[in-house]
Design a protein around this motif. Sequence first.
Motif, PDB file in Angstrom:
ATOM      1  N   PHE A   1       0.848  -1.188   0.000  1.00 25.14           N
ATOM      2  CA  PHE A   1       0.000   0.000   0.000  1.00 25.14           C
ATOM      3  C   PHE A   1       0.882   1.236   0.000  1.00 25.14           C
ATOM      4  N   ALA A   2       0.523   2.205  -0.816  1.00 25.86           N
ATOM      5  CA  ALA A   2       1.228   3.490  -0.825  1.00 25.86           C
ATOM      6  C   ALA A   2       0.529   4.425   0.152  1.00 25.86           C
ATOM      7  N   ASP A   3       1.316   5.181   0.898  1.00 25.53           N
ATOM      8  CA  ASP A   3       0.783   6.170   1.833  1.00 25.53           C
ATOM      9  C   ASP A   3       0.163   7.313   1.039  1.00 25.53           C
ATOM     10  N   GLN A   4      -1.047   7.696   1.400  1.00 20.58           N
ATOM     11  CA  GLN A   4      -1.744   8.749   0.658  1.00 20.58           C
ATOM     12  C   GLN A   4      -1.180  10.142   0.927  1.00 20.58           C
ATOM     13  N   THR A   5      -0.249  10.260   1.867  1.00 22.11           N
ATOM     14  CA  THR A   5       0.397  11.558   2.109  1.00 22.11           C
ATOM     15  C   THR A   5       1.728  11.648   1.370  1.00 22.11           C
ATOM     16  N   ASN A   6       2.039  10.657   0.541  1.00 19.71           N
ATOM     17  CA  ASN A   6       3.282  10.672  -0.226  1.00 19.71           C
ATOM     18  C   ASN A   6       3.335  11.881  -1.148  1.00 19.71           C
ATOM     19  N   THR A   7       4.553  12.224  -1.496  1.00 20.94           N
ATOM     20  CA  THR A   7       4.784  13.288  -2.469  1.00 20.94           C
ATOM     21  C   THR A   7       5.621  12.693  -3.597  1.00 20.94           C
ATOM     22  N   GLN A   8       6.043  13.521  -4.521  1.00 19.38           N
ATOM     23  CA  GLN A   8       6.907  13.032  -5.594  1.00 19.38           C
ATOM     24  C   GLN A   8       8.367  12.942  -5.152  1.00 19.38           C
ATOM     25  N   LYS A   9       8.659  13.307  -3.911  1.00 21.03           N
ATOM     26  CA  LYS A   9      10.021  13.225  -3.379  1.00 21.03           C
ATOM     27  C   LYS A   9      10.118  12.332  -2.146  1.00 21.03           C
ATOM     28  N   ARG A  10       8.995  11.787  -1.696  1.00 16.44           N
ATOM     29  CA  ARG A  10       8.959  10.858  -0.551  1.00 16.44           C
ATOM     30  C   ARG A  10       7.828   9.886  -0.846  1.00 16.44           C
ATOM     31  N   PHE A  11       8.158   8.597  -0.941  1.00 14.15           N
ATOM     32  CA  PHE A  11       7.149   7.616  -1.316  1.00 14.15           C
ATOM     33  C   PHE A  11       7.236   6.417  -0.377  1.00 14.15           C
ATOM     34  N   MET A  12       6.448   6.468   0.684  1.00  9.21           N
ATOM     35  CA  MET A  12       6.417   5.411   1.689  1.00  9.21           C
ATOM     36  C   MET A  12       5.515   4.276   1.206  1.00  9.21           C
ATOM     37  N   VAL A  13       6.021   3.053   1.303  1.00  6.03           N
ATOM     38  CA  VAL A  13       5.270   1.867   0.898  1.00  6.03           C
ATOM     39  C   VAL A  13       5.200   0.923   2.091  1.00  6.03           C
ATOM     40  N   ASP A  14       3.972   0.517   2.454  1.00  7.99           N
ATOM     41  CA  ASP A  14       3.752  -0.485   3.491  1.00  7.99           C
ATOM     42  C   ASP A  14       3.629  -1.831   2.801  1.00  7.99           C
ATOM     43  N   SER A  15       4.445  -2.795   3.211  1.00 10.70           N
ATOM     44  CA  SER A  15       4.382  -4.147   2.647  1.00 10.70           C
ATOM     45  C   SER A  15       4.003  -5.122   3.748  1.00 10.70           C
ATOM     46  N   TYR A  16       3.055  -5.993   3.450  1.00 11.67           N
ATOM     47  CA  TYR A  16       2.617  -7.042   4.368  1.00 11.67           C
ATOM     48  C   TYR A  16       2.858  -8.377   3.687  1.00 11.67           C
TER      49      TYR A  16
END
Length: 119
Positions: A42-57
Amino acid sequence: MNYNPPELGENIISLGKTEQEKKQLEEVFHKLSTGREKEFRFADQTNTQKRFMVDSYRAVFDKNHQFSGINESIQDIYPLVEYYLKETGQKLVDDPNNPNGEVYRKNQEIDAESGASEL
């Protein structure tokens, strides 16, 4: 989600803060524990084009192939993308026709990561 040691080992659904998060975690748990899926991202909906947090389960299985839990990892993949682009000499270009990127383009316009003194 940020964990502290007492939360480790708790029911994953109890870690959701909102009803939407709890429902999403319940779906993740069901699909992973039944073997319907091996991994979710899942990608965090507060991501930007310079920070892209991904949650992996990922589903974890014991030596008898029985479901034993879920491994969650959270990573900002943007530094890896930057490294890849630097090493390969490639560059990213914006695709205005892709609706998936709209939320991240909007988030980039909002400079929530800098303080007022940095503006």
